[in-house]
Scaffold this active site. Sequence first.
Site, PDB file in Angstrom:
ATOM      1  N   THR A  39       0.848  -1.182   0.000  1.00 48.47           N
ATOM      2  CA  THR A  39       0.000   0.000   0.000  1.00 48.47           C
ATOM      3  C   THR A  39       0.888   1.237   0.000  1.00 48.47           C
ATOM      4  O   THR A  39       1.961   1.248   0.625  1.00 48.47           O
ATOM      5  CB  THR A  39      -1.026  -0.022   1.152  1.00 48.47           C
ATOM      6  OG1 THR A  39      -1.897   1.111   1.007  1.00 48.47           O
ATOM      7  CG2 THR A  39      -0.380  -0.002   2.522  1.00 48.47           C
ATOM      8  N   GLU A  40       0.441   2.268  -0.729  1.00 48.35           N
ATOM      9  CA  GLU A  40       1.300   3.410  -1.050  1.00 48.35           C
ATOM     10  C   GLU A  40       1.856   4.128   0.178  1.00 48.35           C
ATOM     11  O   GLU A  40       2.932   4.726   0.127  1.00 48.35           O
ATOM     12  CB  GLU A  40       0.533   4.453  -1.886  1.00 48.35           C
ATOM     13  CG  GLU A  40       0.070   3.978  -3.228  1.00 48.35           C
ATOM     14  CD  GLU A  40      -1.360   3.478  -3.174  1.00 48.35           C
ATOM     15  OE1 GLU A  40      -1.593   2.439  -2.513  1.00 48.35           O
ATOM     16  OE2 GLU A  40      -2.238   4.104  -3.771  1.00 48.35           O
ATOM     17  N   ASN A  41       1.094   4.108   1.272  1.00 49.46           N
ATOM     18  CA  ASN A  41       1.517   4.870   2.448  1.00 49.46           C
ATOM     19  C   ASN A  41       2.561   4.139   3.290  1.00 49.46           C
ATOM     20  O   ASN A  41       2.810   4.537   4.425  1.00 49.46           O
ATOM     21  CB  ASN A  41       0.311   5.286   3.293  1.00 49.46           C
ATOM     22  CG  ASN A  41      -0.524   4.109   3.736  1.00 49.46           C
ATOM     23  OD1 ASN A  41      -0.858   3.253   2.925  1.00 49.46           O
ATOM     24  ND2 ASN A  41      -0.846   4.042   5.002  1.00 49.46           N
TER      25      ASN A  41
END
Lengths: 230, 239
Positions: free
Chosen positions: A54-56
């Site tokens: 996930t990008e975060n």
Amino acid sequence: MSGFNLMEDKLTNAQIAWRAAQDLEDGSYVNLGIGFPEMIAKFQPEGREVTYHTENGVLGFGKAPAPGEEDWDLINAGKKAITLNPGASFFHHADSFSMVRGGHLDLAVLGAYQVAQNGDLANWRVGSKGVPAVGGAMDLVHGAKRVAVVTDHVTKDGGPKLVETCTFPLTGVGCVTRVYTSLAVIDIADGRFVLREKLPGISMAALQAVTGATLHTEGEVGDLVVLEDI
Amino acid sequence: MNKVSSSVADAVAAIPDGAQIMIGGFGGSGAPVELIHALIDRFRATGSPKAITIINNNAGNGGIGIAAMIRAGMVRKIICSFPRSSNAEAFNEKYLAGEIELELVPQGTLAERIRAAGAGIPAFYTPTSFGTELAEGKPTEEFDGKMYVRERWLKADFALIKGQKGDHAGNLTYRLAGRNFNPLMAMAADTTIAQVAELGEPGTIDPEHVVTPGIFVDMVVEVPAPEQEEVLVRKGVIY
């Protein structure tokens, strides 16, 4: 095609997600876009190990926690609470997008407003009104070995979402490699839509009529078969 | 070397009008709520700092943190990737009224622009946004048969960040996914101010576990049991 009702007989989002999940490869690193694509993880076939990014800044997250068990410092890019699988890791945003653009992900799956036959994707805004927001969509379409889209085959008004040229603002150019729709599975190769599977109940002519660009075939077109009860 | 500041109010006391400020966090995770609120307290008491430019992934949620800064009227411009969150009314209202400026940057480009500033790299090429409206006016170049867009570094006067453990030398760790933009912003600002839940003497953090080395941090202030932004938003708290 008599007997096929486009709006009633098409696949549900869950069925589209299930079909896309059948192509998850064992040992792969995968980013599922916020919303509809996230549903694919629910249908991950048994016996295959998939590590979700996930990008975060989390690799190796698992299911949502039980209600009341959330730790809001532990979220995904959709700001939903997540849990960690054994072997998970944290990293900062620049490392996270190095994983994306640097070609380290095997698969990214996104939603779409429109997909063009050359692989152009429009999925971040439909016009110039309101507050624009892009998030990580323009990054996620670059670098993964496969960039897939899950989408209804047509708009709510019945118009085509698979088109010759996108009319909505682009997210990326020539980036999509496969589209899972409510009627078919279509690859994008050499600037063309290549039909791989279609629902057995819909004729080629009927499918072409709701597709905005020519559907090509290479050899036999398979039956798009999914679970009925999801 | 002792970088400890005695309070959040002291830590933000030197931030002037018109400052460009990076604020760590992604949604509510890793957001330095107490430092932001100290800045709002100062603005309410003195009218300063105003005309702030904020760099963050989002544009504030609910009625606390960055959203409260916007409501207070301190913010001139936001540079972010995703302003349109579910509780982003504070930004939405000002934006649609033409009262706040927005520079929209793809999330990975935002991260890399900040990293580049911290690393002394003035520009770089990325595939992201090529052929889209967000690349309009930017130089492009072909490398090995593929097109890329040139993006510039993104610097700030101040960074407000949130760590978990810190020491007097400014070494930091983070908590869970609260890391996100915080280590990058620490590198990219002239002055980096970190709030930490636990502050100790040098040596309290194992050097193997330091995520942000103290060289990137100018001030560290202890905020035990910090507020969590998402929890405040869900409670409907207004600051």
